[in-house]
Design a protein around this motif. Sequence first.
Motif, mmCIF file in Angstrom:
data_model
loop_
_atom_site.group_PDB
_atom_site.id
_atom_site.type_symbol
_atom_site.label_atom_id
_atom_site.label_comp_id
_atom_site.label_asym_id
_atom_site.label_seq_id
_atom_site.Cartn_x
_atom_site.Cartn_y
_atom_site.Cartn_z
ATOM 1 N N THR A 508 0.817 -1.213 0.000
ATOM 2 C CA THR A 508 0.000 0.000 0.000
ATOM 3 C C THR A 508 0.851 1.263 0.000
ATOM 4 N N LYS A 509 2.140 1.117 0.302
ATOM 5 C CA LYS A 509 3.044 2.261 0.330
ATOM 6 C C LYS A 509 4.287 1.949 -0.488
ATOM 7 N N LEU A 510 4.854 2.985 -1.093
ATOM 8 C CA LEU A 510 6.134 2.847 -1.771
ATOM 9 C C LEU A 510 7.251 2.711 -0.748
ATOM 10 N N THR A 511 8.265 1.956 -1.102
ATOM 11 C CA THR A 511 9.466 1.831 -0.270
ATOM 12 C C THR A 511 10.619 2.501 -0.992
ATOM 13 N N ILE A 512 11.304 3.399 -0.286
ATOM 14 C CA ILE A 512 12.410 4.139 -0.874
ATOM 15 C C ILE A 512 13.671 3.900 -0.064
ATOM 16 N N LEU A 513 14.771 3.636 -0.751
ATOM 17 C CA LEU A 513 16.072 3.566 -0.098
ATOM 18 C C LEU A 513 16.741 4.910 -0.313
ATOM 19 N N ALA A 514 16.964 5.620 0.793
ATOM 20 C CA ALA A 514 17.480 6.984 0.741
ATOM 21 C C ALA A 514 18.638 7.114 1.720
ATOM 22 N N PRO A 515 19.445 8.182 1.603
ATOM 23 C CA PRO A 515 20.490 8.425 2.604
ATOM 24 C C PRO A 515 19.912 8.425 4.016
ATOM 25 N N MET A 516 20.632 7.847 4.961
ATOM 26 C CA MET A 516 20.081 7.628 6.298
ATOM 27 C C MET A 516 19.659 8.921 6.990
ATOM 28 N N ASN A 517 20.430 9.986 6.841
ATOM 29 C CA ASN A 517 20.086 11.232 7.521
ATOM 30 C C ASN A 517 18.914 11.952 6.873
ATOM 31 N N LEU A 518 18.493 11.493 5.729
ATOM 32 C CA LEU A 518 17.326 12.067 5.073
ATOM 33 C C LEU A 518 16.073 11.237 5.332
ATOM 34 N N SER A 519 16.237 9.971 5.645
ATOM 35 C CA SER A 519 15.096 9.056 5.761
ATOM 36 C C SER A 519 14.069 9.470 6.801
ATOM 37 N N PRO A 520 14.448 9.925 8.013
ATOM 38 C CA PRO A 520 13.415 10.340 8.962
ATOM 39 C C PRO A 520 12.503 11.431 8.430
ATOM 40 N N ALA A 521 13.069 12.391 7.689
ATOM 41 C CA ALA A 521 12.242 13.449 7.111
ATOM 42 C C ALA A 521 11.287 12.884 6.061
ATOM 43 N N LEU A 522 11.738 11.898 5.303
ATOM 44 C CA LEU A 522 10.875 11.309 4.275
ATOM 45 C C LEU A 522 9.737 10.531 4.898
ATOM 46 N N VAL A 523 9.990 9.840 5.992
ATOM 47 C CA VAL A 523 8.915 9.137 6.688
ATOM 48 C C VAL A 523 7.847 10.126 7.149
ATOM 49 N N TYR A 524 8.298 11.264 7.668
ATOM 50 C CA TYR A 524 7.377 12.252 8.223
ATOM 51 C C TYR A 524 6.674 13.071 7.145
ATOM 52 N N ARG A 525 7.372 13.408 6.072
ATOM 53 C CA ARG A 525 6.831 14.339 5.081
ATOM 54 C C ARG A 525 6.191 13.650 3.881
ATOM 55 N N THR A 526 6.323 12.318 3.784
ATOM 56 C CA THR A 526 5.709 11.593 2.676
ATOM 57 C C THR A 526 4.959 10.380 3.227
ATOM 58 N N ASP A 527 4.320 9.654 2.342
ATOM 59 C CA ASP A 527 3.617 8.429 2.739
ATOM 60 C C ASP A 527 4.419 7.212 2.280
ATOM 61 N N MET A 528 5.722 7.264 2.502
ATOM 62 C CA MET A 528 6.607 6.194 2.043
ATOM 63 C C MET A 528 7.257 5.482 3.217
ATOM 64 N N ARG A 529 7.739 4.284 2.929
ATOM 65 C CA ARG A 529 8.550 3.546 3.885
ATOM 66 C C ARG A 529 10.021 3.719 3.516
ATOM 67 N N VAL A 530 10.891 3.698 4.525
ATOM 68 C CA VAL A 530 12.326 3.852 4.297
ATOM 69 C C VAL A 530 13.061 2.620 4.825
ATOM 70 N N ILE A 531 14.368 2.575 4.586
ATOM 71 C CA ILE A 531 15.172 1.421 5.002
ATOM 72 C C ILE A 531 16.109 1.809 6.152
ATOM 73 N N GLY A 532 17.188 2.480 5.841
ATOM 74 C CA GLY A 532 18.170 2.850 6.846
ATOM 75 C C GLY A 532 17.853 4.173 7.508
ATOM 76 N N THR A 533 18.025 4.252 8.823
ATOM 77 C CA THR A 533 17.853 5.481 9.591
ATOM 78 C C THR A 533 19.021 5.599 10.569
ATOM 79 N N PRO A 534 19.339 6.795 11.044
ATOM 80 C CA PRO A 534 20.527 6.978 11.888
ATOM 81 C C PRO A 534 20.287 6.636 13.359
ATOM 82 N N TYR A 535 19.849 5.403 13.611
ATOM 83 C CA TYR A 535 19.568 4.957 14.967
ATOM 84 C C TYR A 535 20.141 3.555 15.155
#
Length: 625
Positions: A508-535
């Motif tokens: 139901t959602k797109l999955t995007i592989l993005a730079p880790m420091n950008l991924s949290p913003a993409l989770v919050y600002r889009t309706d996408m799933r991410v892979i790596g995050t800086p945690y």
Amino acid sequence: MTMPRPAAQAPIRRGPGTWLVPASLYALLILLIYGVFGFQLLSDGRSLLEVDGYMRLERVLQLHATGGWWDSTLHDSNAPFGEDQHWTRLLDVLLLLGAWALQPLTGSFSAALHWWGVAIAPLFHVALAFAGCWAMAPVVRRQGHLVLALLAQPTLWGYMMPGRPDHHGLLLLVAILALGVMVRTSRGEEGRGGLAVLSGGALGLGIWAAPEVLVAAAIANVVFGLGWLLGQRPGARFGAMHALAMTAVIALAIAVEYPPAAWSTIAYDKVSLPQLGCAMATLAAWAGLWLVEARLFSGPARTAVAVLVVGACGAGLLALFPQLAAGPLASVDSRLWDVWLAQVREMRPLLSYDDEGGKIILFLGPVAVAALGVALAIREKGLAGWCRSGEAAVALFAAVYVVLGLMQVRWTVYQGFALAQPIAGLVGLAERGIDRWRVSDALRSVARVGAIVLIVLGTDIASLVLQAGAQGLETQRMKGQLAACTPTAITPALNDAALVGAPTGGDTKLTILAPMNLSPALVYRTDMRVIGTPYHRNVDGILDTNTVYRATDDAAARAVLDRRRVDLLLLCPRMNGEADGTLAHDLLSGGSRSWLAPLALPPAAEKQGFRLYRVLHQGTRSSTE
């Protein structure tokens, strides 16, 4: 200039009137200074200042939508498996309450949460203004000097900026409250047990938010313990009450954070049994000392018993939780240090900023000024008088965090309030020396202003001059270009369904592989799933993200993308600094792959160097074929 020693000084007035007005003025300045930045962030509607803030708010949005209180997994991260997080619900509750209060004004919970997320860090700073002025009231002759010194502490302002809905302000607040209690107990005050409950309860709340507050708890117990060894008030009963309050709060935290079946969880990066064990060992030690203190009159006897009791409790604690001494990151996967943690700026030693000498002075300059203030205060009062005044407790607190800050920059935020006290004292000494000059009042006033500027702002000014001198105009221009890759530039494209297309594989959602420091913003600002995050708990997501970007063999990258059913691959020069021969470097240099379909981006994203690709899994075709 030689500072003459005054024959006698009036005692420091410590009533609420002496610190409430300066604290209120400091709070007003905070709101005025931060107001401009806050309005800029609110005008965008989804922007924040720091990467953790996006994930904090997304976490609260998920809690509000699902009601899953004990579900610590963020489902749109580390797709498709979810990311287990080490954060606790304490800050989540503060964010929820503020958003619910603002919702009638904004019309939606998400908008209210964003407004409150922008505002909460400055409000923590306001609370710190009052807590700090109260804490230092017994050891600061003129609160105005303290406020001036606090205004020049860069770490305080950096961590409390609007758009940083993180726990740093809360952690510092509880530490400063505990420091205020340390100052008062060093002066022989007990507060009928209220101070003990305040320090223990505050530190318990801080440990609930993050285990790093155990450092402040250790400093508090050292201060209380030294007073007990010297036979000063308050005694071991005070320490026991302090430890009991801390134990009760941490036990409550475990009951709230985990379902009953998980109360026996052992985690070093989140409140759990090891942190409760610390509080209970502290309580046992103080209770043991309380039982015997009436029979111990000599210093050597007290020292011997204290070593025995504290040593036994500490040994038992480490036997139960052997990794406790290694700190909150004790159980972090060692592979993360090479691929990620070693490059995190907050985790680096302060002196590793060898190309930014101005920033080193910005952090260590106030330390040198404060050290001079401490030396002159000891000279003026004598070592014993300085210790009894409560200033030694402040110096110990500052010294511990200065040493920790040298090892990891993130600890420097704690030193600001403690350094401000001796700096304020140095300003007072300078003013009293100037008052004895046999010159005109006008010249004396000019000298006072010059002394304040030199003592309070001198190192800040020197730091700015050095940084400006080290960076030529061309260097600044290039650095500005590389600092791009902002969420505001790329998220409009990612929210364009016509551009990015539909999910594959029935998702139901797109999955995007993005730079880790950008991924949290993409989770919050889009309706996408991410892979790596800086945690640090997202081990697989971090390692898989690095595998794709640093792949020298396309098969390794494709294996990750296929296994996680990644729809989109995002790159940007500032965040993808991989070496020659890697997939990321090749794509950013104009290379292509048959299994990646480039997508046209709007000018704002292209200007920052973003590259976006649709991943063509087996059985799919590129739109260009």
